[in-house]
Design a protein around this motif. Structure first.
Motif, PDB file in Angstrom:
ATOM      1  N   ILE A  61      -6.608   5.021  -5.067  1.00  0.00           N
ATOM      2  CA  ILE A  61      -5.225   5.489  -4.963  1.00  0.00           C
ATOM      3  C   ILE A  61      -4.772   6.026  -6.317  1.00  0.00           C
ATOM      4  O   ILE A  61      -4.190   7.103  -6.408  1.00  0.00           O
ATOM      5  CB  ILE A  61      -4.300   4.340  -4.499  1.00  0.00           C
ATOM      6  N   LEU A  83       0.839  -1.199   0.000  1.00  0.00           N
ATOM      7  CA  LEU A  83       0.000   0.000   0.000  1.00  0.00           C
ATOM      8  C   LEU A  83       0.880   1.258   0.000  1.00  0.00           C
ATOM      9  O   LEU A  83       0.608   2.219  -0.727  1.00  0.00           O
ATOM     10  CB  LEU A  83      -0.921  -0.014   1.225  1.00  0.00           C
ATOM     11  N   VAL A 132      -0.452  -3.965  -8.589  1.00  0.00           N
ATOM     12  CA  VAL A 132      -0.894  -3.812  -7.196  1.00  0.00           C
ATOM     13  C   VAL A 132      -2.071  -4.753  -6.936  1.00  0.00           C
ATOM     14  O   VAL A 132      -2.119  -5.467  -5.921  1.00  0.00           O
ATOM     15  CB  VAL A 132      -1.290  -2.346  -6.905  1.00  0.00           C
ATOM     16  N   LEU A 145      11.471   5.162  -4.034  1.00  0.00           N
ATOM     17  CA  LEU A 145      10.148   5.736  -3.796  1.00  0.00           C
ATOM     18  C   LEU A 145      10.089   6.535  -2.500  1.00  0.00           C
ATOM     19  O   LEU A 145       9.023   6.951  -2.071  1.00  0.00           O
ATOM     20  CB  LEU A 145       9.102   4.617  -3.737  1.00  0.00           C
ATOM     21  N   ILE A 151       6.287   1.780 -12.216  1.00  0.00           N
ATOM     22  CA  ILE A 151       6.230   3.057 -11.480  1.00  0.00           C
ATOM     23  C   ILE A 151       7.240   4.027 -12.083  1.00  0.00           C
ATOM     24  O   ILE A 151       6.944   5.198 -12.337  1.00  0.00           O
ATOM     25  CB  ILE A 151       6.510   2.842  -9.975  1.00  0.00           C
ATOM     26  N   ALA A 188       4.093   5.785  -5.107  1.00  0.00           N
ATOM     27  CA  ALA A 188       4.231   5.858  -6.558  1.00  0.00           C
ATOM     28  C   ALA A 188       3.399   7.007  -7.115  1.00  0.00           C
ATOM     29  O   ALA A 188       3.813   7.689  -8.040  1.00  0.00           O
ATOM     30  CB  ALA A 188       3.798   4.539  -7.191  1.00  0.00           C
ATOM     31  N   ILE A 189       2.211   7.215  -6.532  1.00  0.00           N
ATOM     32  CA  ILE A 189       1.336   8.257  -7.054  1.00  0.00           C
ATOM     33  C   ILE A 189       1.700   9.623  -6.467  1.00  0.00           C
ATOM     34  O   ILE A 189       1.714  10.627  -7.165  1.00  0.00           O
ATOM     35  CB  ILE A 189      -0.148   7.924  -6.728  1.00  0.00           C
ATOM     36  N   LEU A 190       2.005   9.635  -5.155  1.00  0.00           N
ATOM     37  CA  LEU A 190       2.310  10.916  -4.509  1.00  0.00           C
ATOM     38  C   LEU A 190       3.649  11.471  -4.983  1.00  0.00           C
ATOM     39  O   LEU A 190       3.869  12.669  -4.959  1.00  0.00           O
ATOM     40  CB  LEU A 190       2.351  10.739  -2.988  1.00  0.00           C
ATOM     41  N   TYR A 245       0.658   3.829 -15.544  1.00  0.00           N
ATOM     42  CA  TYR A 245      -0.305   3.650 -14.453  1.00  0.00           C
ATOM     43  C   TYR A 245      -1.247   2.457 -14.595  1.00  0.00           C
ATOM     44  O   TYR A 245      -1.534   1.789 -13.597  1.00  0.00           O
ATOM     45  CB  TYR A 245      -1.061   4.954 -14.167  1.00  0.00           C
ATOM     46  N   VAL A 292       0.789  -0.294 -13.282  1.00  0.00           N
ATOM     47  CA  VAL A 292       0.959  -0.174 -11.828  1.00  0.00           C
ATOM     48  C   VAL A 292      -0.292  -0.704 -11.129  1.00  0.00           C
ATOM     49  O   VAL A 292      -0.227  -1.527 -10.212  1.00  0.00           O
ATOM     50  CB  VAL A 292       1.201   1.306 -11.412  1.00  0.00           C
ATOM     51  N   VAL A 335      -6.008  10.212  -5.584  1.00  0.00           N
ATOM     52  CA  VAL A 335      -4.901  10.827  -4.861  1.00  0.00           C
ATOM     53  C   VAL A 335      -4.323  11.959  -5.705  1.00  0.00           C
ATOM     54  O   VAL A 335      -4.186  11.827  -6.912  1.00  0.00           O
ATOM     55  CB  VAL A 335      -3.827   9.757  -4.559  1.00  0.00           C
ATOM     56  N   PRO A 336      -4.000  13.099  -5.040  1.00  0.00           N
ATOM     57  CA  PRO A 336      -3.462  14.227  -5.795  1.00  0.00           C
ATOM     58  C   PRO A 336      -2.227  13.812  -6.596  1.00  0.00           C
ATOM     59  O   PRO A 336      -1.474  12.944  -6.197  1.00  0.00           O
ATOM     60  CB  PRO A 336      -3.069  15.230  -4.711  1.00  0.00           C
ATOM     61  N   ILE A 359       3.874   1.446  -1.151  1.00  0.00           N
ATOM     62  CA  ILE A 359       4.512   1.548  -2.469  1.00  0.00           C
ATOM     63  C   ILE A 359       3.542   2.197  -3.460  1.00  0.00           C
ATOM     64  O   ILE A 359       3.908   3.121  -4.194  1.00  0.00           O
ATOM     65  CB  ILE A 359       4.935   0.147  -2.977  1.00  0.00           C
ATOM     66  N   ALA A 360       2.282   1.724  -3.458  1.00  0.00           N
ATOM     67  CA  ALA A 360       1.298   2.258  -4.397  1.00  0.00           C
ATOM     68  C   ALA A 360       1.081   3.752  -4.149  1.00  0.00           C
ATOM     69  O   ALA A 360       1.057   4.560  -5.085  1.00  0.00           O
ATOM     70  CB  ALA A 360      -0.015   1.499  -4.264  1.00  0.00           C
ATOM     71  N   LEU A 361       0.964   4.129  -2.861  1.00  0.00           N
ATOM     72  CA  LEU A 361       0.740   5.544  -2.546  1.00  0.00           C
ATOM     73  C   LEU A 361       1.960   6.386  -2.903  1.00  0.00           C
ATOM     74  O   LEU A 361       1.834   7.462  -3.493  1.00  0.00           O
ATOM     75  CB  LEU A 361       0.428   5.691  -1.057  1.00  0.00           C
TER      76      LEU A 361
END
Lengths: 270, 306
Positions: free
Chosen positions: B26, A121, B278, A214, B266, A127-129, B271, B274, B30-31, A123-125
């Motif tokens: 996510i 989780l 996940v 990351l 990533i 990756a986006i943040l 995406y 990704v 997510v921003p 890692i996924a966050l």
């Protein structure tokens, strides 16, 4: 665990943690080398009197980088654990005191977060943040609060039936007072144990995320990104991986032993 | 019996939907805009609009969510941006490598943990106990990201016994499996020891000894079996750690599984890929948990009727 083994693990763990904290606070003041000062003449230099842990590929002092990394690791771990414990406690207390339906709803939410194995989780966050210390903290807290929520909820479910809590409620204590005066002191012990193990766990998770690119980004020194950079020089400069690797291992060991010791001391089986 | 399995199966449906939803949230809420991230800050607005449209990101979020769930039910995870192929097909190609690594890591853990735990638990306080538990404490503390490089230095670069990276035969598998299995071995050995120490004091062991069995034989014949149920429980609980450890181990050893795929996706800002990786990890965990419950129900009848 026998009494002797208990005090040994508490003493050993406590000492390792004390050394880590001391290194993080005082280390960068004693070792004055700039962790980011590039000195290509010393590229991949082996450990010597001037550079006890050697130098990395850019000639930066590895000891200075490990010490600054200690500061960062410990800072991130403590912030993450405090935030996770606060959020987890709030949610755990709410679930424990709420009606069965609300409790069920909250715990199914916890189950879903827990269905993401290990640091996936985070890692996924991350990756986006995107990389960076603030986002790293957010990603680790998103992963870490569930353990605290479960423990606190479990304790609250038991405590709320205790006579002194029932008595306080009968006497008209409002929920905030009930929680602060009567429930939280009861969950403090298990929370302290979870938090101690948690700091070690977060140090490992932060290192893993930074290793994967990351978390903390170079040139800021973190044990994880130092290990990652050192992998390219395994054959010619193994000291690049040894120093941060041992630092991570010893820190996790220290918090694990201390957690074991505290758990046994206050009579919790983990 | 069938009722128990049906109940377990029914219970994972909401969790699976929840996992899919959280993954979707996510990636989509997510921003941080995936399209800007993919094309770069300096991309032309027209390119950004085009890419958003191609990925379906210009539709209302609920419509996207509905399409996502529908695709998931049909095994369609979308199209990889970088590879220009279906995500589900790419994952299917890489998935066996991850399973192989995880299974090998589990095998290493069991092969190491069972004898160590037994040695430690059969004579608590003895030299074997201290040595085994010393290993266990070290094994729990040493992170994958350090153990992996350490094993590479020793066995691949210095001794040249084993290949450094990649996937091939048993020789390629050994170091990643040890890297992955060590922490689990340590945890299981500690658990088995604890459980055996408790069992040693029980009446049925005392009875077996008083009927003439040696203490060690009684522990093997009667104690070990009972202790193993707690080991099975713990194995189930530790699968999550094993899977995320596999992800990191794959990166260390350039192992071509979905963990390495995820990290490279990533990096490439792919995406859809990704999201697919996940989901693949999380769903594997959900299914393995179900299987653990089923195995547990088979071993211990009390669980089925609880």
């Amino acid at each position: 665990m026998s009494g002797a083994a208990r005090s040994v693990s508490l003493a050993l763990g406590g000492s390792l943690v004390a050394i880590l904290v001391l290194a993080a606070i005082a280390g960068p003041l004693i070792v004055r080398a700039d962790p980011n000062a590039i000195d290509l003449a010393n590229s991949l230099a082996a450990p010597s009197a001037g550079h006890p842990f050697g130098c990395d590929q850019l000639g930066r002092d590895v000891l200075a980088r490990v010490l600054w990394g200690a500061r960062l690791s410990l800072f991130v771990a403590i912030v993450v654990v405090i935030a996770s414990a606060a959020i987890g406690t709030l949610i755990g207390v709410s679930a424990g005191l709420a009606s069965e339906r609300i409790d069920n709803l909250i715990m199914r939410g916890v189950d879903i977060v827990l269905a993401f194995p290990g640091i996936l989780l985070a890692i996924a966050l991350a990756a986006i943040l995107g990389p960076g210390i603030r986002d790293l903290v957010i990603a680790l807290v998103a992963m870490g609060w569930t353990g605290y929520a479960r423990i606190v909820r479990g304790e609250v479910l038991t405590l709320r039936e205790r006579e002194y809590v029932v008595a306080a409620r009968t006497l008209g204590a409002r929920p905030p007072r009930l929680v602060l005066r009567h429930l939280l002191p009861g969950v403090a012990g298990p929370l302290a144990v979870q938090a101690t193990f948690g700091i070690g766990g977060i140090i490992g998770a932060e290192a893993a995320l930074s290793f994967l690119g990351l978390g903390v980004m170079p040139p800021t020194p973190s044990w994880g990104n130092m290990l990652d950079a050192g992998r390219a020089f395994l054959l010619v400069a193994p000291h690049l991986t040894t120093a941060p690797g041992l630092a991570i291992g010893i820190s996790i060991l220290g918090f694990n032993l201390m957690g074991d010791g505290i758990a046994q001391l206050i009579g919790i089986r983990n | 019996m069938i009722g128990y399995f049906a109940r377990r199966l029914a219970a994972i449906v909401p969790v699976a939907i929840g996992v899919a939803t959280l993954t979707f949230l996510i990636i989509h809420i997510v921003p941080g805009d995936p399209v800007t991230a993919m094309l770069g800050e300096s991309a032309a607005p027209a390119d950004i609009v085009g890419m958003r449209h191609r990925l379906g990101l210009d539709r209302p979020i609920l419509v996207q969510y509905g399409a996502f769930l529908k695709g998931l039910a049909e095994g369609d995870l979308g199209q990889s941006i970088v590879y220009r192929r279906p995500v589900s097909r790419i994952i299917a190609e890489r998935y066996p490598a991850t399973l192989e690594l995880a299974a090998a890591g589990m095998l290493v853990a069991l092969v190491v943990a069972l004898p160590l735990g037994f040695i430690a638990g059969s004579r608590p306080g003895g030299a074997g106990d201290i040595a085994s538990m010393g290993f266990a404490i070290a094994g729990i503390s040493i992170p994958h990201i350090y153990l992996g490089p350490l094993l590479m230095i020793l066995f691949s670069l210095d001794l040249r016994w084993l290949p450094l990276t990649g996937r091939g035969g048993l020789a390629h598998l050994l170091l990643p499996a040890i890297t992955l299995g060590t922490a689990l071995a340590a945890i299981l050995a500690r658990m088995l020891r604890q459980s055996l120490v408790a069992v040693r004091e029980s009446d049925y062991i005392r009875t077996a000894v008083s009927k003439g069995l040696t203490a060690r034989a009684a522990l093997i014949r009667h104690g070990l079996r009972n202790s193993l149920t707690s080991v099975v429980t713990l194995v189930g609980l530790q699968i999550g750690g094993l899977l995320s450890g596999a992800l990191i181990t794959e990166v260390i050893f350039s192992w071509p599984g979905i963990g390495r795929l995820l990290i490279s996706a990533i990096g490439l800002r792919d995406y859809p890929l990704v999201e697919g990786c996940v989901l693949a990890f999380a769903m594997t965990y959900v299914v393995v948990n179900l299987l653990t419950d089923v195995v547990y129900g088979l071993i211990d009848p009390r669980v089925r009727y609880a």
